[in-house]
Structures are given as structure tokens and as C-alpha cells.
Design a protein around this motif. Structure first.
Motif, PDB file in Angstrom:
ATOM      1  N   VAL A  32     -32.278 -18.053  22.785  1.00 28.99           N
ATOM      2  CA  VAL A  32     -33.464 -18.888  22.628  1.00 28.99           C
ATOM      3  C   VAL A  32     -33.244 -20.375  22.928  1.00 28.99           C
ATOM      4  CG1 VAL A  32     -34.528 -17.315  20.977  1.00 28.99           C
ATOM      5  CG2 VAL A  32     -33.152 -19.224  20.131  1.00 28.99           C
ATOM      6  N   SER A  33     -32.006 -20.814  22.987  1.00 27.81           N
ATOM      7  CA  SER A  33     -31.738 -22.239  23.210  1.00 27.81           C
ATOM      8  C   SER A  33     -32.420 -22.714  24.499  1.00 27.81           C
ATOM      9  CB  SER A  33     -30.232 -22.450  23.314  1.00 27.81           C
ATOM     10  OG  SER A  33     -29.966 -23.793  23.625  1.00 27.81           O
ATOM     11  N   PRO A  34     -32.951 -23.944  24.543  1.00 25.96           N
ATOM     12  CA  PRO A  34     -32.911 -24.973  23.507  1.00 25.96           C
ATOM     13  C   PRO A  34     -34.012 -24.863  22.438  1.00 25.96           C
ATOM     14  CG  PRO A  34     -33.912 -25.854  25.490  1.00 25.96           C
ATOM     15  CD  PRO A  34     -33.529 -24.437  25.804  1.00 25.96           C
ATOM     16  N   ASN A  35     -34.662 -23.733  22.337  1.00 24.63           N
ATOM     17  CA  ASN A  35     -35.606 -23.547  21.238  1.00 24.63           C
ATOM     18  C   ASN A  35     -34.836 -23.161  19.972  1.00 24.63           C
ATOM     19  OD1 ASN A  35     -37.943 -24.109  22.601  1.00 24.63           O
ATOM     20  ND2 ASN A  35     -38.604 -21.976  22.812  1.00 24.63           N
ATOM     21  N   PRO A  36     -35.457 -23.313  18.828  1.00 23.12           N
ATOM     22  CA  PRO A  36     -34.796 -22.881  17.588  1.00 23.12           C
ATOM     23  C   PRO A  36     -34.890 -21.366  17.422  1.00 23.12           C
ATOM     24  CG  PRO A  36     -36.986 -23.740  17.119  1.00 23.12           C
ATOM     25  CD  PRO A  36     -36.775 -23.936  18.586  1.00 23.12           C
ATOM     26  N   MET A  37     -34.013 -20.818  16.577  1.00 16.02           N
ATOM     27  CA  MET A  37     -34.134 -19.412  16.186  1.00 16.02           C
ATOM     28  C   MET A  37     -35.196 -19.378  15.088  1.00 16.02           C
ATOM     29  SD  MET A  37     -30.162 -18.534  15.541  1.00 16.02           S
ATOM     30  CE  MET A  37     -29.138 -19.864  16.142  1.00 16.02           C
ATOM     31  N   VAL A  38     -36.176 -18.502  15.231  1.00 16.09           N
ATOM     32  CA  VAL A  38     -37.236 -18.420  14.226  1.00 16.09           C
ATOM     33  C   VAL A  38     -37.536 -16.958  13.919  1.00 16.09           C
ATOM     34  CG1 VAL A  38     -39.608 -19.100  13.625  1.00 16.09           C
ATOM     35  CG2 VAL A  38     -38.240 -20.578  15.116  1.00 16.09           C
ATOM     36  N   GLY A  39     -37.668 -16.641  12.635  1.00 15.89           N
ATOM     37  CA  GLY A  39     -37.997 -15.284  12.219  1.00 15.89           C
ATOM     38  C   GLY A  39     -39.240 -15.294  11.351  1.00 15.89           C
ATOM     39  N   CYS A  40     -39.925 -14.170  11.307  1.00 12.92           N
ATOM     40  CA  CYS A  40     -41.189 -14.092  10.572  1.00 12.92           C
ATOM     41  C   CYS A  40     -41.354 -12.699   9.954  1.00 12.92           C
ATOM     42  CB  CYS A  40     -42.334 -14.386  11.541  1.00 12.92           C
ATOM     43  SG  CYS A  40     -43.960 -14.425  10.780  1.00 12.92           S
ATOM     44  N   VAL A  41     -41.796 -12.672   8.695  1.00 14.43           N
ATOM     45  CA  VAL A  41     -41.990 -11.416   7.975  1.00 14.43           C
ATOM     46  C   VAL A  41     -43.373 -11.458   7.336  1.00 14.43           C
ATOM     47  CG1 VAL A  41     -41.202 -10.103   5.969  1.00 14.43           C
ATOM     48  CG2 VAL A  41     -39.523 -11.122   7.506  1.00 14.43           C
ATOM     49  N   ILE A  42     -44.103 -10.360   7.416  1.00 15.44           N
ATOM     50  CA  ILE A  42     -45.430 -10.306   6.790  1.00 15.44           C
ATOM     51  C   ILE A  42     -45.395  -9.286   5.652  1.00 15.44           C
ATOM     52  CG2 ILE A  42     -47.886  -9.857   7.166  1.00 15.44           C
ATOM     53  CD1 ILE A  42     -47.420 -10.861  10.062  1.00 15.44           C
ATOM     54  N   VAL A  43     -45.838  -9.739   4.481  1.00 16.09           N
ATOM     55  CA  VAL A  43     -45.676  -8.943   3.265  1.00 16.09           C
ATOM     56  C   VAL A  43     -47.029  -8.684   2.607  1.00 16.09           C
ATOM     57  CG1 VAL A  43     -44.635  -8.920   0.956  1.00 16.09           C
ATOM     58  CG2 VAL A  43     -43.354  -9.867   2.904  1.00 16.09           C
ATOM     59  N   HIS A  44     -47.272  -7.418   2.262  1.00 21.08           N
ATOM     60  CA  HIS A  44     -48.494  -7.037   1.566  1.00 21.08           C
ATOM     61  C   HIS A  44     -48.089  -6.234   0.337  1.00 21.08           C
ATOM     62  CE1 HIS A  44     -52.094  -4.504   0.832  1.00 21.08           C
ATOM     63  NE2 HIS A  44     -52.712  -5.626   1.134  1.00 21.08           N
ATOM     64  N   ASN A  45     -48.572  -6.615  -0.824  1.00 18.75           N
ATOM     65  CA  ASN A  45     -48.191  -5.912  -2.065  1.00 18.75           C
ATOM     66  C   ASN A  45     -46.679  -5.738  -2.193  1.00 18.75           C
ATOM     67  OD1 ASN A  45     -50.653  -5.667  -3.171  1.00 18.75           O
ATOM     68  ND2 ASN A  45     -51.039  -3.578  -2.412  1.00 18.75           N
ATOM     69  N   ASN A  46     -45.945  -6.804  -1.910  1.00 19.63           N
ATOM     70  CA  ASN A  46     -44.490  -6.767  -2.035  1.00 19.63           C
ATOM     71  C   ASN A  46     -43.792  -5.835  -1.031  1.00 19.63           C
ATOM     72  OD1 ASN A  46     -43.175  -8.576  -3.597  1.00 19.63           O
ATOM     73  ND2 ASN A  46     -42.452  -7.058  -5.088  1.00 19.63           N
ATOM     74  N   THR A  47     -44.527  -5.419  -0.009  1.00 16.03           N
ATOM     75  CA  THR A  47     -43.952  -4.522   1.004  1.00 16.03           C
ATOM     76  C   THR A  47     -44.047  -5.177   2.372  1.00 16.03           C
ATOM     77  OG1 THR A  47     -44.789  -2.660  -0.264  1.00 16.03           O
ATOM     78  CG2 THR A  47     -44.133  -2.196   2.013  1.00 16.03           C
ATOM     79  N   ILE A  48     -42.974  -5.084   3.139  1.00 10.54           N
ATOM     80  CA  ILE A  48     -42.996  -5.655   4.493  1.00 10.54           C
ATOM     81  C   ILE A  48     -43.864  -4.773   5.393  1.00 10.54           C
ATOM     82  CG2 ILE A  48     -41.606  -6.176   6.535  1.00 10.54           C
ATOM     83  CD1 ILE A  48     -39.329  -6.976   4.692  1.00 10.54           C
ATOM     84  N   ILE A  49     -44.919  -5.377   5.955  1.00  6.21           N
ATOM     85  CA  ILE A  49     -45.790  -4.614   6.863  1.00  6.21           C
ATOM     86  C   ILE A  49     -45.653  -5.095   8.316  1.00  6.21           C
ATOM     87  CG2 ILE A  49     -47.479  -3.959   5.088  1.00  6.21           C
ATOM     88  CD1 ILE A  49     -49.286  -6.243   6.297  1.00  6.21           C
ATOM     89  N   GLY A  50     -44.902  -6.173   8.518  1.00  7.50           N
ATOM     90  CA  GLY A  50     -44.725  -6.645   9.887  1.00  7.50           C
ATOM     91  C   GLY A  50     -43.542  -7.593   9.992  1.00  7.50           C
ATOM     92  N   GLU A  51     -42.890  -7.572  11.155  1.00  7.45           N
ATOM     93  CA  GLU A  51     -41.746  -8.450  11.376  1.00  7.45           C
ATOM     94  C   GLU A  51     -41.693  -8.868  12.829  1.00  7.45           C
ATOM     95  OE1 GLU A  51     -38.408  -6.676   8.445  1.00  7.45           O
ATOM     96  OE2 GLU A  51     -38.292  -6.019  10.513  1.00  7.45           O
ATOM     97  N   GLY A  52     -41.095 -10.031  13.054  1.00  7.14           N
ATOM     98  CA  GLY A  52     -40.889 -10.449  14.433  1.00  7.14           C
ATOM     99  C   GLY A  52     -39.989 -11.660  14.463  1.00  7.14           C
ATOM    100  N   TYR A  53     -39.486 -11.956  15.633  1.00  3.20           N
ATOM    101  CA  TYR A  53     -38.668 -13.171  15.780  1.00  3.20           C
ATOM    102  C   TYR A  53     -38.802 -13.676  17.207  1.00  3.20           C
ATOM    103  CZ  TYR A  53     -35.155 -10.048  17.925  1.00  3.20           C
ATOM    104  OH  TYR A  53     -34.505  -9.147  18.724  1.00  3.20           O
ATOM    105  N   HIS A  54     -38.416 -14.931  17.398  1.00  2.00           N
ATOM    106  CA  HIS A  54     -38.414 -15.514  18.734  1.00  2.00           C
ATOM    107  C   HIS A  54     -37.209 -14.914  19.454  1.00  2.00           C
ATOM    108  CE1 HIS A  54     -39.140 -18.241  21.930  1.00  2.00           C
ATOM    109  NE2 HIS A  54     -38.206 -19.117  21.633  1.00  2.00           N
ATOM    110  N   GLU A  55     -37.501 -14.071  20.455  1.00  2.00           N
ATOM    111  CA  GLU A  55     -36.420 -13.267  21.044  1.00  2.00           C
ATOM    112  C   GLU A  55     -35.727 -13.953  22.204  1.00  2.00           C
ATOM    113  OE1 GLU A  55     -37.988  -9.343  21.941  1.00  2.00           O
ATOM    114  OE2 GLU A  55     -38.878  -9.186  19.946  1.00  2.00           O
ATOM    115  N   ARG A  56     -36.490 -14.702  22.968  1.00  2.00           N
ATOM    116  CA  ARG A  56     -35.932 -15.262  24.177  1.00  2.00           C
ATOM    117  C   ARG A  56     -36.659 -16.546  24.554  1.00  2.00           C
ATOM    118  NH1 ARG A  56     -32.569 -13.149  28.362  1.00  2.00           N
ATOM    119  NH2 ARG A  56     -31.862 -11.295  27.282  1.00  2.00           N
ATOM    120  N   TYR A  57     -35.938 -17.514  25.064  1.00  2.00           N
ATOM    121  CA  TYR A  57     -36.548 -18.771  25.498  1.00  2.00           C
ATOM    122  C   TYR A  57     -37.686 -18.481  26.479  1.00  2.00           C
ATOM    123  CZ  TYR A  57     -37.325 -23.308  27.529  1.00  2.00           C
ATOM    124  OH  TYR A  57     -37.931 -24.455  27.961  1.00  2.00           O
TER     125      TYR A  57
END
Ligand code: AOF
Ligand code: ZN
Length: 352
Positions: A32-57
Motif C-alpha cells: 500500500v505504500s505510500p498510503n497507510p495500512m488501514v483495516g476496517c471491521v463492521i460489528v452488529h450485536n457483538n458479531t463481526i458482519i463485515g471486514e476489509g482492508y486497504h489491499e493495494r496502492y
């Protein structure tokens, strides 16, 4: 594939999910450089229902990847979105992530660290807050700033992140008087160095090291991307037959004589009063966000003298030379030590 990362945590609540987002972000390291590494998680009722991250510049940011991965999009309005970096507010290679979050009306957003990129800084946060979404900031912020230390250094100090690396004898020599420094040949330490090379955008050596060691400066003992090779050769005395010029990877030659490009080698003319700062500015302008300096002693010393370094990683072997080229001296005390294998110790330093 994020789903291969097992999720388990002893951290409570928000921190557990933010840690998960940090782990996801790290999957983007090296791409990903020169971008930052970024991750994201989506949670509903204490359960992960979605995930993603910045994969490539140049490709999608973490947030759209996570939002897209949610099967039942209706749940988004009752969900919390965890993201390691403040969502962007600018139209870059992709539309602003803050707008996407507002559009999907998430219930709550938890941000790890603020983005100091002037295009974003504070704007993403305020746009989300203004829309009425509840926002929490500063969760595991130190960890995230460390994970993205290369990015934050470029943005905040306006220069690439600089790592120094060398190997020395127990009696403090970096090479013999004939410049022979091939004494350190532990399989593990070499593999570690190759791994380090995949983690940085560029790798630099001075003229003597290029000439005497004839290094390839690639990462053949580790899976990942080879760094751009950078060499200082003021008077263009280096032999074109050196491994550095084998055309396998881009090589930048800073010198006093000429500009030009042949294959993957580029000559960059700098004036006689050769300043590291202008070299670093040129590298940054070329998209280099981090630089590993592998020697020799004179080059390392000029970085240290000018305070132009962030980390140093020093191997100490068991042998001694009695005589030779002295290793640089660090102006700060070590941050820690690690045994690499029976013969080699790594000492690491951090600036500030
Ligand atoms: C986010 N989520 O996953 C990342 C962000 O060139 P662009 O369009 O990709 O924009 C890069 C800038 O966006 C980068 O400098 C940083 O400020 C931010 N990165 N923001 O919301 C992400 N990677
Ligand atoms: Zn974004």
C-alpha cells in the motif's frame, strides 16, 4: 484473504474489534505504500458482519471493502464500524470514505488514529459527526501510529522514514581494513534482513559498500517485493558489472556528473554540496516513503550526525577483528536486544 486470520482476543469491547482491524490492516504491508495500512471491521450485536482492508496502492480503501462484504446491507444502520484511520474526506483515487459511511447511516463509528494528511485531518471526522452518527476516537491509537510510522513520518516530518542497519564485531568494527565485511553469514540474520528489505520502499548503500560487497540488495530469501536500490556514486566510479546494475530492479545512482536512464538504472545529478536532505526530498518525490540504509560506516554516520534516522538495527556477531573500520556510534541508548541465533545479537534503537 482476511478470513484466514483467526479472531480471538482478550481485549475488551472496542479494543478487541480495533485490534482485529489492525491485524487486517497489516495484510496490506508491502503493497500500500505510500498510503497507510488501514483495516476496517463492521460489528452488529457483538458479531463481526463485515471486514476489509486497504489491499493495494491505488485500489479501494478499507471502508468500502468492509461495507461491501456485509451480506445483509440493512444491518449497517444498526452496526458499529471500526476503522484504524480517520475516514478520508477527499476525492482521491476513490470517493471519500466519510461520505460512504454517512450514506449508509451506520449507527456508530470508532476511529483508531486521526489522519494527519492535510486533505483529511479532522474533516472526515467532522463530516461523520455532523451527520448525527456517534463517533469515538483514539482507540489503540499508539499501536496504529506505530503500524503506520512510515506514513506518519512522511506526512508530519516531510521526509521518508529512515532505518539504519549494520553488522559489527564484538570489538566494534563494521569491516576489516580491506573493507571485507562478509564475516556475518548466519542463515537467520540474512533471512531477517531480506524480510526487512521487503518492508521498505528503498534500500541504500554508499560507494565503498557497493564496490567491495557487490550486494544485490534484493529480498530473495523472503516472500515480498524488492525495494528500489539507491547508491551514492559521486564520481561515477562504480563498475557497470556490479549486481546493482543487473537490471533486475530499479536502481537510482546519485552523482555529481550526469542525469539519464538506461533500462532500470537512473542517474540523478546533484550539486557538489551533496546534501542528504535534498536526496531524501528527491526520493520522497519519487514515492519512497521508507529507506533502509545498509552501510557503509561513512554513510551511516552522516545520517546519524544529521539526526536523519528513526530506527537502527545492529547485529553483533561473536567474532572480533582487532583492527578495521569502526562501526558508527549511536547517540542514544538501545531500546532493546534480541538473540537472533546462537551467534548473533540484534540491538535496536529508536530516535526520540
Ligand atoms: C481511508 N481509508 O483505507 C486509506 C486512507 O490516493 P488515495 O485516493 O488512495 O488516498 C490516499 C490518502 O487517503 C492517504 O494519504 C491517506 O490520507 C488516506 N488513506 N483513508 O479513509 C483507507 N488508505
Ligand atoms: Zn478513504
Amino acid at each position: 484473504n482476511p478470513r484466514v486470520l483467526p479472531f480471538s482476543s482478550d481485549l475488551p469491547g472496542d479494543e478487541a474489534f480495533m485490534q482485529r482491524a489492525i491485524d487486517l490492516a497489516s495484510l496490506g504491508a508491502a503493497w500500500v505504500s505510500p498510503n497507510p495500512m488501514v483495516g476496517c471491521v463492521i460489528v452488529h450485536n457483538n458479531t463481526i458482519i463485515g471486514e476489509g482492508y486497504h489491499e493495494r496502492y491505488g485500489e479501494a480503501h478499507a471502508e468500502p471493502n468492509a461495507i461491501k462484504s456485509v451480506k445483509d446491507q440493512r444491518l449497517l444502520q444498526e452496526a458499529t464500524l471500526y476503522v484504524t484511520l480517520e475516514p478520508c474526506a477527499h476525492q482521491g483515487k476513490t470517493p471519500p470514505c466519510a461520505d460512504l459511511i454517512v450514506k449508509h447511516q451506520l449507527k456508530r463509528v470508532v476511529i483508531g488514529a486521526m489522519d494527519s494528511n492535510p486533505l483529511v485531518a479532522g474533516k472526515g471526522l467532522s463530516r461523520i459527526r455532523k451527520s448525527g452518527i456517534e463517533v469515538t476516537t483514539g482507540v489503540l491509537e499508539d499501536k496504529i501510529r506505530w503500524q503506520n510510522r512510515r506514513f506518519f513520518t512522511r506526512i508530519e516530518k516531510n521526509r521518508p522514514y529512515i532505518l539504519l542497519k549494520w553488522a559489527q564485531t564484538t570489538d566494534g568494527f563494521i569491516a576489516r581494513t580491506n573493507f571485507d565485511s562478509k564475516w556475518i553469514s548466519s542463515v537467520l540474520s540474512r533471512q531477517l534482513v531480506h524480510r526487512w528489505r521487503t518492508e521498505e520502499d528503498a534500500i541504500m548503500v554508499g560507494t565503498h559498500t557497493a564496490h567491495h560487497d557487490n550486494p544485490q540488495l534484493n529480498a530473495r530469501d523472503w516472500y515480498g517485493k524488492d525495494p528500489i536500490r539507491v547508491v551514492v556514486d559521486r564520481h561515477l566510479r562504480l563498475s557497470p558489472g556490479l549486481n546493482l546494475f543487473d537490471g533486475s530492479q530499479q536502481t537510482l545512482v546519485y552523482n555529481h556528473k550526469r542525469d539519464g536512464i538506461t533500462g532500470k538504472t537512473q542517474w540523478i545529478k546533484v550539486d557538489d554540496s551533496f546534501h542528504l536532505k535534498s536526496l531524501l526530498a528527491d526520493l520522497q518525490q519519487k514515492g519512497v516513503q521508507s529507506l533502509l540504509v545498509e552501510g557503509g560506516a561513512a554513510l551511516l554516520e552522516s545520517f546519524i550526525r544529521q539526526g536523519l534516522w528513526d530506527e537502527a538495527r545492529v547485529f553483533t556477531g561473536t567474532g572480533s577483528f582487532g583492527l578495521g573500520i569502526p562501526a558508527p556510534r549511536m547517540p542514544v541508548i538501545p531500546q532493546g536486544r534480541m538473540v537472533i541465533d546462537t551467534d548473533i545479537l540484534e540491538t535496536y534503537y529508536q530516535h526520540d
